[in-house]
Structure formats: C-alpha cells, structure tokens
Scaffold this motif. Sequence first.
Motif, PDB file in Angstrom:
ATOM      1  N   TYR A  88       0.842  -1.200   0.000  1.00 54.94           N
ATOM      2  CA  TYR A  88       0.000   0.000   0.000  1.00 54.94           C
ATOM      3  C   TYR A  88       0.875   1.247   0.000  1.00 54.94           C
ATOM      4  O   TYR A  88       0.580   2.240  -0.690  1.00 54.94           O
ATOM      5  CB  TYR A  88      -0.920  -0.009   1.216  1.00 54.94           C
ATOM      6  CG  TYR A  88      -1.896   1.143   1.264  1.00 54.94           C
ATOM      7  CD1 TYR A  88      -3.209   0.988   0.844  1.00 54.94           C
ATOM      8  CD2 TYR A  88      -1.512   2.400   1.732  1.00 54.94           C
ATOM      9  CE1 TYR A  88      -4.107   2.039   0.871  1.00 54.94           C
ATOM     10  CE2 TYR A  88      -2.393   3.470   1.763  1.00 54.94           C
ATOM     11  CZ  TYR A  88      -3.699   3.279   1.333  1.00 54.94           C
ATOM     12  OH  TYR A  88      -4.577   4.330   1.351  1.00 54.94           O
ATOM     13  N   VAL A 113      -9.162   2.471  -0.340  1.00 56.17           N
ATOM     14  CA  VAL A 113      -8.728   1.142  -0.752  1.00 56.17           C
ATOM     15  C   VAL A 113      -9.932   0.197  -0.772  1.00 56.17           C
ATOM     16  O   VAL A 113     -10.794   0.269   0.096  1.00 56.17           O
ATOM     17  CB  VAL A 113      -7.626   0.601   0.192  1.00 56.17           C
ATOM     18  CG1 VAL A 113      -8.100   0.557   1.639  1.00 56.17           C
ATOM     19  CG2 VAL A 113      -7.137  -0.775  -0.254  1.00 56.17           C
ATOM     20  N   ARG A 136      -6.638  -5.849  -5.734  1.00 51.69           N
ATOM     21  CA  ARG A 136      -6.890  -4.794  -4.751  1.00 51.69           C
ATOM     22  C   ARG A 136      -6.652  -3.454  -5.429  1.00 51.69           C
ATOM     23  O   ARG A 136      -5.718  -3.314  -6.225  1.00 51.69           O
ATOM     24  CB  ARG A 136      -5.972  -4.918  -3.528  1.00 51.69           C
ATOM     25  CG  ARG A 136      -6.405  -3.994  -2.375  1.00 51.69           C
ATOM     26  CD  ARG A 136      -5.471  -4.078  -1.182  1.00 51.69           C
ATOM     27  NE  ARG A 136      -5.329  -5.407  -0.642  1.00 51.69           N
ATOM     28  CZ  ARG A 136      -6.182  -5.970   0.214  1.00 51.69           C
ATOM     29  NH1 ARG A 136      -7.262  -5.312   0.605  1.00 51.69           N
ATOM     30  NH2 ARG A 136      -5.956  -7.197   0.668  1.00 51.69           N
ATOM     31  N   TYR A 172       4.287   6.410   3.551  1.00 52.38           N
ATOM     32  CA  TYR A 172       3.208   6.378   2.573  1.00 52.38           C
ATOM     33  C   TYR A 172       3.273   7.540   1.585  1.00 52.38           C
ATOM     34  O   TYR A 172       2.388   7.696   0.762  1.00 52.38           O
ATOM     35  CB  TYR A 172       1.863   6.360   3.295  1.00 52.38           C
ATOM     36  CG  TYR A 172       1.724   5.154   4.199  1.00 52.38           C
ATOM     37  CD1 TYR A 172       1.339   3.920   3.683  1.00 52.38           C
ATOM     38  CD2 TYR A 172       2.027   5.233   5.556  1.00 52.38           C
ATOM     39  CE1 TYR A 172       1.248   2.798   4.490  1.00 52.38           C
ATOM     40  CE2 TYR A 172       1.941   4.116   6.374  1.00 52.38           C
ATOM     41  CZ  TYR A 172       1.557   2.912   5.839  1.00 52.38           C
ATOM     42  OH  TYR A 172       1.478   1.796   6.652  1.00 52.38           O
ATOM     43  N   SER A 228       2.163   2.045  -3.369  1.00 56.59           N
ATOM     44  CA  SER A 228       1.072   2.549  -4.209  1.00 56.59           C
ATOM     45  C   SER A 228       0.714   3.983  -3.850  1.00 56.59           C
ATOM     46  O   SER A 228       0.522   4.829  -4.737  1.00 56.59           O
ATOM     47  CB  SER A 228      -0.157   1.645  -4.057  1.00 56.59           C
ATOM     48  OG  SER A 228       0.138   0.312  -4.414  1.00 56.59           O
ATOM     49  N   SER A 229       0.609   4.273  -2.565  1.00 54.87           N
ATOM     50  CA  SER A 229       0.212   5.621  -2.151  1.00 54.87           C
ATOM     51  C   SER A 229       1.262   6.648  -2.542  1.00 54.87           C
ATOM     52  O   SER A 229       0.941   7.779  -2.916  1.00 54.87           O
ATOM     53  CB  SER A 229      -0.044   5.661  -0.639  1.00 54.87           C
ATOM     54  OG  SER A 229       1.134   5.387   0.090  1.00 54.87           O
ATOM     55  N   ILE A 240      -6.042   0.655  -4.803  1.00 50.24           N
ATOM     56  CA  ILE A 240      -5.714   1.788  -3.922  1.00 50.24           C
ATOM     57  C   ILE A 240      -5.908   3.037  -4.776  1.00 50.24           C
ATOM     58  O   ILE A 240      -5.457   3.072  -5.938  1.00 50.24           O
ATOM     59  CB  ILE A 240      -4.263   1.701  -3.404  1.00 50.24           C
ATOM     60  CG1 ILE A 240      -4.075   0.443  -2.560  1.00 50.24           C
ATOM     61  CG2 ILE A 240      -3.920   2.922  -2.588  1.00 50.24           C
ATOM     62  CD1 ILE A 240      -3.503  -0.721  -3.300  1.00 50.24           C
ATOM     63  N   LEU A 242      -8.402   3.430   5.572  1.00 46.34           N
ATOM     64  CA  LEU A 242      -8.015   2.027   5.413  1.00 46.34           C
ATOM     65  C   LEU A 242      -9.095   1.037   5.841  1.00 46.34           C
ATOM     66  O   LEU A 242      -9.053  -0.125   5.444  1.00 46.34           O
ATOM     67  CB  LEU A 242      -6.741   1.755   6.226  1.00 46.34           C
ATOM     68  CG  LEU A 242      -5.534   2.639   5.891  1.00 46.34           C
ATOM     69  CD1 LEU A 242      -4.389   2.340   6.850  1.00 46.34           C
ATOM     70  CD2 LEU A 242      -5.096   2.431   4.450  1.00 46.34           C
TER      71      LEU A 242
END
Length: 381
Positions: free
Chosen positions: A175, A319, A263, A208, A178-179, A265, A217
């Motif tokens: 995550y 997400v 998934r 992040y 990705s963020s 994000i 989240l």
Amino acid sequence: MANLSSQVLVKAFTRKYLWAALILITFITILTLHTATLSSSNVGSLLSSSRSYGTALQDGKKNDRSDCANNATLGFERIFAISLPERTDHRDGLLLASKLSGIDVNIIDGIHGDAIKHKSLPGNRNKNLASSVIGAWRAHINALDEVVRQDLSSALIMEDDVDWDIRLKSILQDYALSSRALVSGDKPKDYSFTELPSTNPPNQHSPYGDGWDVLWLGHCQMHLPETGIVTHPNDTTVPEDRHLRSFIEGEATPLTRYPPHTRAIFRGVPDGTCSLAYAVTQSAARNILFEVGIDKLSDPFDLMLRGWCEQQGRVCLGVIPQLFDHYRRAGPEDVDSDISPPHEKPRTDPFTLNIRWSVHMNMKKLLRGEKDYDDQYPDSS
C-alpha cells in the motif's frame, strides 16, 4: 647490601609499571568518553530521523521507507483505538489481536452522547442527531485532540471492533508503494502495481508518501473514482469477487471490472462510509478538528470526514477491499456496535467480511504457533 639493591630495583620496577598503568588507564578513559559522545550523537541522529516512522526503522533497509510499514506502529507515529470502557469484550479482543500481530495500540476512551453537555457542542449543529451518534463523534474528536496535543506527525485511528489479515504488515508495505505513486503528482493517474513509477523516498511524516491528508483504510463501503487508481493484481490476500461485501446487502463489489484477486488503492474516497480505521497527518488532524469538531456538527463523523475529504485540495486515499473491517463475534442481538441497531437474532457463527486470514478467527492457532491458518473465503476449486 644485596637485600638493599633488590629493594631499590623492586621500587624502580614498580614505579615504572605504575606510570605505565596510569597512562593506559588515562588513554582508555579518554577513548571511552569519546566513543560515548559519538554513540550518543549517532543515537540522537537515528531517533530524530526515525521519529516520524513509528517505533523503529527496519535494520538494513533504511533507504526503502515503505518497509517502515512493517514496524509496531505500521509506519505511523502512533496508533489509537477508540473503545468504550465498559466494552471489555472489545478491549480484550483488540489487545490480544494487536499483540499477536506485533502492533502497539493506545486506547482512547469512548464516550456516551448523553454524557456530553449540550453547551459544549458546536453552535452550528444538527439537533436531530441521535445521542449515540454524538458520542461516537466526540470520541473521534478526542482521538484527533491527542494527535494535535502530542504533535504527532501521523497517527492511525481505529475503532475497537476491527479485524485485519494476519499478513497486514506486508499488505501495508505494498500500500505504501502505491500511495507514494498516487501522491507524487498533481494530476491523478492510473497504474498497475507491477509497473509503478519510481518515486523518491518520502522525507516527512510516513512511508506512505509526502502530501497526503487521510488514508481511509477501514470502512464498510467505498466506490472507485474515475481515475487515480493503482491496481494490485494477483493479490492472494484478496477474496474472490463473490465474497466481497459492503454494508449494503447484495451490492456487487466495484472490483468486478478487474481480474479476480485485485486490490485497488486510489486517490479519493467516493461514498466512504464507516470510519473503522483511518490515518491522518498532523496538518489534517488540525484542520479536521476545526471543521468537524469545532465549527459544526451536521452529520455522523464518517460522513463529515468524507465531506472534508471531498473539498478542493484535500488528498485522501481509499482502498478496496478495505484492510480493516468489523469483527462480528457470536452472541446476542445487541453484541455489535453501540451505534448500530440490534440484529434480528443471536449470532452463532462469528465472521469478518472481506478478510481472508482473520486475526480474530485464527487466534487459537496463533496462540498455539500453528501456521495452517483458516481462510474465511477460500478460492473456488
């Protein structure tokens, strides 16, 4: 005469080695003090550099700050959980789940709405809100108060009945990557997790990325934006689409457009509902505290948080499927949230939506050190 000569030689010999010993002791003392000064300086430097990343940076991986999501505060400076003092069932479960996961959680006492004096509520408020909704709002504001009061660079705030996957830390490492891609530019773009652009390691409040306000989240519903999405295909922690649920009975997951086990994000929190777990920066905590805590009280906290995120210039990330969801244990009709209405009949089987290797559902195996974890949502054969 011989005895006298021997005594003189012994005294001379003793003096010689005494001076040598004194010189050696002095040298060792100076060296020790110098080393201590350097060590103190290095430790101070390390603590200063790692303060914003929670408990500690991971050994040997200080340059890849996404790995800081693997520490005891999940890459945030602190984790808070809101819990009514009388809900000892929730507190016991949260304590054990967090310790079994290697996570440090600080409790924020929940509060009942009828314990809040009307004169302490914002003047601009919706007078039709239920007492339970006002109590929940105040509890989240108290958590934000702590973030501001302690001047925390970032904090994760969760509710005490949440559950997560045993693999949460590795999920959050992905995550974080990705963020960072999503907040690195002004214009939202779409990426596949396997083809993320290179980004500089963040240097401010978390692994992040720099510039985010809220990471939502844990929720019970959220939809996808039109753009600004990182898709993580072949994520084995994600159940098949047929198992994914929101609080709206029968609603299909927005992920049906993607292959199974994906998934997403994304930048934005469309239709975000239920503030089960969300992270804030210091700047965001201050602004939310003013707008949602002081200036007005128009809706339940989660809807006000969504509205805050929808304002121009806010950088909030969502997400799907969520990383935290309600754990629903077996028990009587009113065993769940103190806000939600009772369910129709006593529950015989516990569950957590959207989480495959649930910590709560695998507590016995975790305590025994077993590794054959129960999968709530196994794949089709």
